[in-house]
Scaffold this motif. Structure first.
Motif, PDB file in Angstrom:
ATOM      1  N   THR A 198       0.860  -1.180   0.000  1.00  0.00           N
ATOM      2  CA  THR A 198       0.000   0.000   0.000  1.00  0.00           C
ATOM      3  C   THR A 198       0.895   1.229   0.000  1.00  0.00           C
ATOM      4  O   THR A 198       1.753   1.381   0.862  1.00  0.00           O
ATOM      5  N   GLY A 199       0.710   2.080  -0.958  1.00  0.00           N
ATOM      6  CA  GLY A 199       1.559   3.258  -1.109  1.00  0.00           C
ATOM      7  C   GLY A 199       1.580   3.689  -2.561  1.00  0.00           C
ATOM      8  O   GLY A 199       0.742   3.267  -3.370  1.00  0.00           O
ATOM      9  N   THR A 200       2.523   4.516  -2.915  1.00  0.00           N
ATOM     10  CA  THR A 200       2.600   5.002  -4.288  1.00  0.00           C
ATOM     11  C   THR A 200       3.297   3.971  -5.174  1.00  0.00           C
ATOM     12  O   THR A 200       4.013   3.081  -4.689  1.00  0.00           O
ATOM     13  N   VAL A 201       3.068   4.114  -6.469  1.00  0.00           N
ATOM     14  CA  VAL A 201       3.747   3.248  -7.434  1.00  0.00           C
ATOM     15  C   VAL A 201       5.256   3.454  -7.342  1.00  0.00           C
ATOM     16  O   VAL A 201       6.031   2.502  -7.401  1.00  0.00           O
ATOM     17  N   ARG A 202       5.663   4.693  -7.161  1.00  0.00           N
ATOM     18  CA  ARG A 202       7.096   4.988  -7.074  1.00  0.00           C
ATOM     19  C   ARG A 202       7.722   4.293  -5.871  1.00  0.00           C
ATOM     20  O   ARG A 202       8.806   3.716  -5.969  1.00  0.00           O
ATOM     21  N   ASP A 203       7.039   4.352  -4.721  1.00  0.00           N
ATOM     22  CA  ASP A 203       7.582   3.691  -3.527  1.00  0.00           C
ATOM     23  C   ASP A 203       7.722   2.199  -3.741  1.00  0.00           C
ATOM     24  O   ASP A 203       8.669   1.571  -3.252  1.00  0.00           O
ATOM     25  N   ASN A 204       6.784   1.609  -4.464  1.00  0.00           N
ATOM     26  CA  ASN A 204       6.851   0.173  -4.728  1.00  0.00           C
ATOM     27  C   ASN A 204       8.037  -0.171  -5.612  1.00  0.00           C
ATOM     28  O   ASN A 204       8.635  -1.235  -5.471  1.00  0.00           O
ATOM     29  N   ILE A 205       8.368   0.709  -6.537  1.00  0.00           N
ATOM     30  CA  ILE A 205       9.486   0.434  -7.447  1.00  0.00           C
ATOM     31  C   ILE A 205      10.819   0.726  -6.779  1.00  0.00           C
ATOM     32  O   ILE A 205      11.758  -0.074  -6.847  1.00  0.00           O
ATOM     33  N   LEU A 206      10.916   1.883  -6.110  1.00  0.00           N
ATOM     34  CA  LEU A 206      12.179   2.229  -5.457  1.00  0.00           C
ATOM     35  C   LEU A 206      12.498   1.263  -4.323  1.00  0.00           C
ATOM     36  O   LEU A 206      13.651   0.878  -4.131  1.00  0.00           O
ATOM     37  N   PHE A 207      11.501   0.914  -3.518  1.00  0.00           N
ATOM     38  CA  PHE A 207      11.642  -0.071  -2.461  1.00  0.00           C
ATOM     39  C   PHE A 207      12.834   0.225  -1.559  1.00  0.00           C
ATOM     40  O   PHE A 207      13.666  -0.625  -1.262  1.00  0.00           O
ATOM     41  N   GLN A 214       6.256  -5.112  -9.841  1.00  0.00           N
ATOM     42  CA  GLN A 214       7.231  -5.825  -9.014  1.00  0.00           C
ATOM     43  C   GLN A 214       8.449  -6.237  -9.830  1.00  0.00           C
ATOM     44  O   GLN A 214       9.547  -6.375  -9.287  1.00  0.00           O
ATOM     45  N   LEU A 215       8.294  -6.400 -11.146  1.00  0.00           N
ATOM     46  CA  LEU A 215       9.458  -6.649 -11.984  1.00  0.00           C
ATOM     47  C   LEU A 215      10.338  -5.405 -12.043  1.00  0.00           C
ATOM     48  O   LEU A 215      11.572  -5.486 -11.981  1.00  0.00           O
ATOM     49  N   ALA A 216       9.693  -4.228 -12.124  1.00  0.00           N
ATOM     50  CA  ALA A 216      10.454  -2.971 -12.090  1.00  0.00           C
ATOM     51  C   ALA A 216      11.170  -2.807 -10.753  1.00  0.00           C
ATOM     52  O   ALA A 216      12.299  -2.302 -10.706  1.00  0.00           O
ATOM     53  N   ARG A 217      10.536  -3.236  -9.692  1.00  0.00           N
ATOM     54  CA  ARG A 217      11.178  -3.180  -8.370  1.00  0.00           C
ATOM     55  C   ARG A 217      12.455  -4.004  -8.345  1.00  0.00           C
ATOM     56  O   ARG A 217      13.483  -3.586  -7.805  1.00  0.00           O
ATOM     57  N   ALA A 218      12.392  -5.183  -8.939  1.00  0.00           N
ATOM     58  CA  ALA A 218      13.566  -6.058  -8.952  1.00  0.00           C
ATOM     59  C   ALA A 218      14.680  -5.468  -9.801  1.00  0.00           C
ATOM     60  O   ALA A 218      15.848  -5.449  -9.400  1.00  0.00           O
ATOM     61  N   ILE A 219      14.335  -4.968 -10.990  1.00  0.00           N
ATOM     62  CA  ILE A 219      15.363  -4.430 -11.885  1.00  0.00           C
ATOM     63  C   ILE A 219      16.019  -3.204 -11.269  1.00  0.00           C
ATOM     64  O   ILE A 219      17.240  -3.035 -11.315  1.00  0.00           O
ATOM     65  N   ASN A 252      16.881  -7.746   1.409  1.00  0.00           N
ATOM     66  CA  ASN A 252      17.587  -7.244   2.598  1.00  0.00           C
ATOM     67  C   ASN A 252      16.976  -5.951   3.122  1.00  0.00           C
ATOM     68  O   ASN A 252      17.685  -5.012   3.495  1.00  0.00           O
ATOM     69  N   GLN A 253      15.659  -5.894   3.178  1.00  0.00           N
ATOM     70  CA  GLN A 253      14.949  -4.691   3.609  1.00  0.00           C
ATOM     71  C   GLN A 253      14.371  -4.836   5.014  1.00  0.00           C
ATOM     72  O   GLN A 253      13.500  -4.056   5.395  1.00  0.00           O
ATOM     73  N   GLU A 254      14.815  -5.848   5.767  1.00  0.00           N
ATOM     74  CA  GLU A 254      14.247  -6.037   7.097  1.00  0.00           C
ATOM     75  C   GLU A 254      14.427  -4.801   7.975  1.00  0.00           C
ATOM     76  O   GLU A 254      13.523  -4.434   8.740  1.00  0.00           O
TER      77      GLU A 254
END
Length: 1472
Positions: free
Chosen positions: A690-699, A748-753, A1115-1117
């Motif tokens: 839950t959040g913005t598309v940008r936050d999901n990609i930048l992670f 989520q693919l953009a997040r990984a790349i 590694n985002q714990e």
């Protein structure tokens, strides 16, 4: 000579006793005058830095209020009292003023003048009070302490102090003790200065107001001692709340000691110090919290001791009233009210500090527990621990809360025996040993009677929690699957199942509340029982009874109610807390706790992944029976930069292999798999925050604009961003609910790349996108990896290639891989290069290729003579076009509804009236009120009877005394029993009616409500708010009314004794109401925010648990742990100030009514003997002992009830949700066999998702012939899903209509429509339970029918963990079992391999030969053999014909899709 010696000795004796005090006062007067003369000749001010002094002085004013105001006030009060008392003796009593009075008055006046004179200078120059003042205050405190102590010892006890002839104690001397105590506290450096002393060079250059803008400071931490005692540090918050609606930003931060970071670190450190075998959470909590626990114990003890001063002194007060004559001096009589007042003030202040301190400890423990559970949950393999998401949520929502609440009870463990002992001492002093033993025995008897009830209460509470857990679990599952339930028209049946869970819960709740009624009856009846036994023994042993001793005993019995009542509650709370502690300990201390997923970096290696022999299993619960999910028999070395493809049939273990490499599956044998470098993971089930598309990609990564834009282009997201209102700043809902499957995969693919990792794990990322998009993504990924390589080379001088391990069912992507792994039955049956594997004619890959070749041949067969139009060489890469989707249209609404709407202002009176009349239309409410009035009247009557009867010896006989006392007391018990039983009956019925109204409204809400409303918001009402309604609000509301009746009866009694008291009560009640009105505006918003701030924690927990593998892989714990700490701090700061606000009100109301009680006692002392009835006056004093607590309880509960009524308000808010169309329309019911043909017509269909949003479907007009199979294709967002939703009336048409067999679907009830249609949605949904219950949730089919469809769908049970493809097969079997005339397949085979897809298509063709089938698919073979193909683009029909006709036109959209599929596939099979 001898006579002269005796005279000298007498003068000397007189000098040492009286003159010493006068000389001391004279010395202080001289010192005060000298200090003034000396100070007048000093230059006290400096010419520079005047403005800075003013600024700093103003800043310190708020934090040193008590030091600046209270100190002069106390001194002025003492001066005024001594001056007034001297004038009273001179003019009223016609006495000569003693030298001692004159000297004392003069000294206090001089000290007050000096104090006022130097006050401003003290605070401006940051200095201490003059030493002469401090010495005077300390001297006065010691003098008054000794004087008052000796007086109490000589007058209250039988001890005689004749060693020293103390001066006569005056009335003002009793007031001098607390006031001089206040002055001494203010003499301490920390209370008279602005803060810690600093050197001039260390002073800030800017005013503190400027600094506070950059660093948030807790108002509590910076407050002075007296500000903390009176909670005046909350005054700025109340002023803000009075003038505006409070927001979270208006609330000061939580003190550092209560912050989640500090509390969790202390508790974690304590746990770390313990040995693994001696792991104990309670010990760790005590080690980390022992200091505040000890301080809290001091206040608890002081409160208990002070509360027993009233019953101890009431005997002396009644005796004084009974024996005084009209000419008796008031001196002795006035000292008792002063002692009463001091004791009640100590009791009130210590109680407020006790409760607030306990709440602070609870906040710390709760914050620490939540933080540690979250941290452990992110790091421990949850499948090994055996914790489900629901259990984890319960740990923080129930167990952590209960553990925090326990600290309100912890000191009662040792206070209970102390209370009983103090009561026995008082009874022994007043009545003797035998009655005291009788009272003890009867008290123990009541406690013993309470014990089985408490045990039963504990057992029933556990049953309630179990039933509630089952209901909440079913509710969570139902909410998650609501779209499927509504599409299948199953919501009514599932609601009935939910109501069955509620009925079970209600059954246990009824037994629990009636048990509580029995306990409440014992609570109110226990004083009657104990008093009857005690007074009966007194008569038997001939103990003399007087009004004073009787009223003292009655007051003692009333206080004994608390330990009697607290014992079962305490036992229950201890038992519940032990259960919660055990559950939390099981999470924090587990046998697998050392198996943390530590993503350590291995030493540099040429390898990217080193796979060793090993076995991995999801199920580790049974060591002997477990079967490995993955078995790796040969080592596998994957070099850096390799592209590894994993393929296999459904259930072969592809996803499990990836999880094994990532360390997500327990290793039961073999060596560890090593992954070198950073990892990125794209799961098959999309996980979107839950959040913005940008936050999901930048992670969590920093923004690199150029690279970010390249990633968006590579993942085909640019077109989506262009049509979304706020581009990449649009808010994504819970679980990405309003994103299409393809959009979620690409995000989520953009997040990984964008993570720029070294090794990428992609779990079938192309299953939910169309042919054009899939090919574009696949090629773009390789381009982007090259770009990352160049970027790293340019910026970091690091040369590295990217390693990719991807799972795919689309075999045309295999040739791009360096290594292909073929899975079957959890084993790697083939591995090697693509060319090598396809050369093996007996290999598993060839078998799967054959199935794919059949699909290709199917396309070529339909293509036929039109090959010339589909040559791959003539096809140019088409441009991706992403049109409006449900997500893009409703983002504005989604952004608004993501944060829960807060209801402002007072709780409406309609909420109260609805709640009160919910059960039996409020018919039992007058009966309950009548029972309470009669109970109160009979109880007071019994007390007055025994006090009046014992006032004079022989007034009534002993037999008559006890008979009437037993009758009156027994009558009150009967009415209290009726009150408790009727109240429980109302509580049960009210809770049930509100639950039914809410759950029916929620289940009738449209699907859009569930799209935009987080499930945690619905669950909070169904769990927390409903629990409050079940067991809290009815008793709080009734308790408020009962306490009000009790207070009015006390006021009536006191006013009857002395009418002047009524005027005082009117004034005090008016002040109390003003305080309540001033308080409630702030407290109401704080209470609302407490509920609102809890939901984000639950949501973050739930979201993190679902995405834990992704979080761990990236590694985002740490970042997610910091997020939960921030959320917990927000919750703690609101809870902290909400509790403090209640104490702020209570301490003021307590003081007001302590003052009223003091004035009442003074009036009774001052009235002549002939004007009062000693028994009635003593009774008024006895009941007045609890008046301050009673009034504080009323005012506090009046506010607290309104705060709790917010739960009712929130539930009622969900009883008025907009509803879908009726389920059944009696005047328009279709025939039993409808639809008999399956003939569908769309006539000028226009659909939009909201009145202010653009059209999604724009004039759709077409006819689907009966028993035909129609494929619906189009690029992502073209309107395919919207068309299906319109058919099922998920969204109502804005214009046009849909006809099925000639009947307009909009004229039918939803149940009649949806129950005649079948659909397999894109996201397969299974329910908890067996395969049978998933296939036939309504239990309408036989076992034979179920096994028949299972065989047709090639499904069998395959353990606990089902792949997406397996779940989709079960959904297909579920639909085939229904045998309905119209079937819709929405991407039903997106997540299965080609061979399984071919079998499914064959099954569909065979089993639905007489049905109309609408298939929405991205795979060309899925729709190529359909009778008709409908091509949508931008919400319009651009093509609609047979596949053969559409393929004749090489420029048609359908031809382009087929060309792309053939272009990707044909060259691979040419090689085969």
């Amino acid at each position: 000579m001898l006579q002269a010696g005796f005279k000298f000795y007498g003068v000397l004796e007189r000098f040492t006793m009286e003159f010493a005090l006068e000389i001391a006062n004279l010395v202080f007067c001289i010192l005060f005058l000298s200090w003034v003369l000396v100070d007048m000749f000093k230059n006290r001010r400096q010419s520079n830095a005047r403005e800075t002094e003013i600024i700093l002085g103003n800043y310190g004013r708020s934090s040193n209020f008590y030091s600046r105001i209270i100190t002069p006030f106390c001194s002025a009060i003492m001066s005024t009292f001594y001056l007034s008392y001297g004038l009273y003796e001179l003019f009223w009593c016609q006495k000569t003023i003693s030298y001692s009075s004159i000297s004392t008055t003069l000294t206090w006046v001089l000290s007050t003048i000096i104090l006022v004179y130097c006050r401003d200078k003290i605070h401006k120059d940051n200095k201490k009070w003059p030493l002469v003042l401090i010495v005077w205050w300390v001297y006065s405190l010691v003098f008054y302490l000794v004087l008052v102590t000796c007086y109490i010892i000589t007058h209250v006890t039988s001890i005689s102090l004749q060693i020293i002839d103390f001066p006569k104690v005056e009335f003002v001397d009793f007031l001098g003790f607390p006031l001089s105590l206040l002055l001494c506290f203010n003499a301490l450096p920390s209370f008279c200065t602005l803060g810690s002393q600093k050197h001039e060079l260390e002073q800030p250059l800017l005013p503190p107001q400027v600094e506070s803008s950059t660093e948030e400071v807790s108002a509590f931490s910076n407050s002075s001692f007296w500000s903390k005692i009176a909670f005046s540090w909350l005054n700025p918050l109340f002023r803000t709340g009075r003038t505006q609606l409070l927001e979270l930003a208006d609330i000061p931060s939580v003190p550092v000691s209560e912050s989640a970071e500090n509390a969790s670190s202390l508790l974690e450190e304590s746990l770390r110090k313990q040995k693994i075998n001696a792991f104990s959470l309670p010990n760790a909590i005590f080690c980390s919290m022992w200091r505040p626990l000890l301080t809290n114990a001091f206040f608890a003890g002081a409160n208990t001791i002070a509360s027993y001063m009233g019953p101890l002194l009431i005997t002396h007060f009644v005796n004084y009233l009974s024996t005084k004559a009209d000419d008796t001096s008031y001196h002795d009589g006035l000292t008792l009210p002063v002692v009463f007042f001091i004791a009640k003030c100590i009791e009130s202040v210590s109680q407020r500090q006790w409760y607030f301190g306990a709440s602070r400890i609870g906040i710390r423990v709760r914050a620490a527990t939540i933080a540690l559970v979250y941290k452990k949950s992110l790091n421990i393999k949850l499948f090994a621990v055996g914790q489900s998401n629901g259990k984890i949520i319960n740990l923080i929502n129930v167990d952590a809360e209960r553990l925090g609440d326990f600290f309100l009870f912890v000191h009662r463990i040792w206070l209970l025996p102390l209370q009983v002992c103090l009561a026995l001492v008082i009874l022994y002093v007043n009545l003797g040993a035998a009655p005291a033993i009788a009272a003890l025995s009867s008290t123990i008897l009541v406690m013993v009677c309470n014990t089985p009830l408490a045990s039963r209460q504990e057992m029933l509470h556990s049953k309630i929690m179990e039933a509630k857990d089952s209901r909440i679990k079913a509710t969570m599952e139902t909410l998650k699957s609501m779209r499927v339930l509504k599409l299948h028209s199953w919501e009514t049946s599932f609601m009935e199942k939910l109501l069955k869970f509620r009925e079970t819960e209600k059954s246990w709740l009824s037994k629990y509340l009636y048990t509580c009624s029995a306990i409440a009856f014992l609570f109110w009846a226990s004083p009657t029982l104990v008093s009857v036994v005690t007074f009966g023994v007194c008569i038997l042993v001939k103990t003399p009874l007087t009004s004073g001793t009787v009223l003292s005993a009655l007051a003692t019995f009333r206080i004994l109610q608390e330990p009697i009542y607290n014992l079962p509650e305490l036992i229950s709370m201890i038992a519940q807390t032990r259960v919660s502690v055990a559950r939390i300990e099981n999470c924090l201390r587990d046998e697998d706790q050392m198996k943390l997923l530590a993503y350590r970096k291995y030493r540099a290696s040429s390898l990217a992944i080193d796979v060793e022999n090993g076995e991995y299993s999801w199920d580790t619960s049974n060591h002997y029976a477990r079967k490995p999910t993955i078995r790796i028999s040969e080592p596998l070395k994957i070099e850096k930069g390799c592209k590894v493809a994993v393929c296999g049939s459904v259930g072969s273990g592809k996803s499990s292999l990836l999880c094994s490499i990532l360390g997500e599956i327990p290793r039961i044998s073999g060596r560890e798999i090593k992954v070198y470098g950073e990892k990125a993971y794209v799961p098959q089930n999309s996980w979107i925050q839950t959040g913005t598309v940008r936050d999901n990609i930048l992670f969590g990564k920093d923004m690199n604009k150029k690279f970010y834009e390249d990633v968006l282009e590579a993942c085909a997201l640019n077109k989506d961003l262009e049509m979304w209102t706020d581009a990449d700043m649009c808010i994504v809902g819970e679980r990405g609910i309003n994103l299409s499957g393809g959009q979620k995969q690409r995000i989520q693919l953009a997040r990984a790349i964008y993570s720029n990792a070294d090794v990428y794990f992609l779990d079938d990322p192309f299953s939910a996108v169309d042919a054009h998009t899939g090919a574009h993504l696949f090629k773009a990924i390789n381009r982007t990896f090259s770009y990352i390589f160049c970027l790293c080379k340019a910026l970091m001088q690091i040369l590295s290639d990217k390693t990719v391990v991807y799972i795919t069912h689309q075999l045309e992507f295999l040739d791009a891989a360096d290594i292909v792994l073929v899975m079957k039955d959890g084993k790697i049956v083939q591995s090697g290069r693509y060319e090598e594997l396809i050369s093996d004619p007996n290999g598993e890959l060839i078998r799967q290729m054959d199935a794919h070749q059949k699909s290709l041949e199917q396309v070529n067969t339909n293509n036929g003579e039109h090959n010339s139009a589909v040559k791959p060489s003539s096809v140019s890469q088409p441009e991706l076009i992403e049109e409006n989707s449900p997500c893009s249209i409703q983002y504005d609404k989604l952004a608004k509804t993501n944060e829960e709407e807060v209801i402002r202002g007072r709780v409406d009176w309609n909420v109260y009236s609805t709640f009160i009349t919910a059960a039996y239309r409020g018919g039992l409410v007058p009966v309950i009120l009548l029972c309470q009035v009669l109970f109160q009247g009979l109880q007071m009557g019994s007390s007055y009877w025994i006090a009046w009867a014992t006032e004079e010896e022989g007034r009534v006989s002993h037999k008559q005394l006890m008979i009437y006392f037993v009758l009156l007391s027994g009558g009150s018990c009967v009415f209290i029993l009726g009150r408790t039983m009727f109240l429980s009956t109302i509580a049960i019925e009210t809770a049930q009616q509100m639950f039914l109204s809410m759950i029916k409204s929620v289940f009738r809400a449209p699907i859009s409500f569930f799209d935009f409303t987080p499930s945690s918001r619905i669950l909070s009402r169904s769990s927390t708010d409903q629990s409050t309604v079940d067991m809290d609000i009815p008793y709080r509301l009734a308790g408020l009314v009962f306490a009000l009746i009790q207070l009015l009866s006390i006021i009536f009694l006191m006013s009857h004794v002395a009418w002047q008291v009524f005027l005082i009560f009117v004034a005090v009640i008016a002040i109390s109401c003003w305080y309540q009105a001033y308080y409630i505006t702030t407290a109401r918003e704080l209470a609302r925010m407490v509920g609102i701030r809890k939901a984000p924690i639950l949501h973050h927990f739930s979201e993190s648990m679902v995405g834990a593998p992704t979080i761990r892989c990236f590694n985002q714990e740490g970042r997610f742990h910091e997020k939960v700490l921030s959320l917990v701090n927000d919750y703690s700061r609101v809870t902290f100030h909400n509790i403090a606000a209640m104490e702020w009100l209570s301490v003021r109301i307590n003081f007001l009514f302590n003052l009223v009680f003091f004035i009442v006692l003074v009036i009774l002392v001052m009235l002549p003997r002939s004007a009062i009835d000693p028994s009635l006056s003593g009774l008024a004093a006895t009941y007045g002992l609890n008046m301050n607590v009673l009034q504080a309880w009323i005012i506090w509960n009046l506010c607290n009830v309104e705060n709790k009524m917010i739960s009712v308000e929130r539930i009622l808010d969900f009883t008025q949700l907009p509803s879908e169309a009726p389920l059944v329309l009696d005047d328009c019911r279709p025939e039993l066999g409808w639809p008999s043909e399956g003939f569908i017509q769309f006539e000028n269909l226009h659909v939009r998702y909201s009145p202010d949003s653009p059209m999604v479907l724009k004039g759709i007009t077409c006819t689907i012939p009966a028993k035909m199979k129609v494929g619906v294709v189009g690029r992502t967002g073209s309107g395919k899903s919207t068309l299906i939703q319109a058919l099922f009336r998920v969204v109502e048409p804005s214009n046009g209509r849909i006809l099925i067999d000639g009947i307009d679907v909009c004229k039918l009830g939803l149940q009649d429509l949806r129950s005649r249609l079948s659909i397999i949605p894109q996201d397969p949904t299974l329910f908890q339970g067996t395969v049978r219950t998933n296939l036939d949730p309504l239990e309408q089919h036989s076992d034979h029918e179920i096994w028949e469809v299972l065989n047709k769908c090639h499904v069998a049970e395959d353990g606990e963990n089902w792949s997406v493809g397996q779940r989709q097969l079960v959904c297909l079997a579920r639909v085939l079992l229904q045998r309905r005339r119209i079937l819709v397949l929405d991407e039903a085979t997106a997540s299965v391999d080609t061979a399984t897809d071919n079998m499914i298509q064959k099954t569909v063709r065979e089993q639905t030969s007489g049905c109309t089938v609408i298939t929405v698919a991205h795979r060309i073979p899925t729709v190529i053999d359909n009778d008709l193909v409908l091509v949508l683009d931008q919400g319009k029909i651009i093509e609609y014909d047979t596949p053969a006709e559409l393929l004749k036109d090489g420029s048609s959209a359908f031809s382009k899709l087929v060309k792309e599929f053939l272009r990707r596939s044909s060259k691979h099979f040419d090689e085969i």
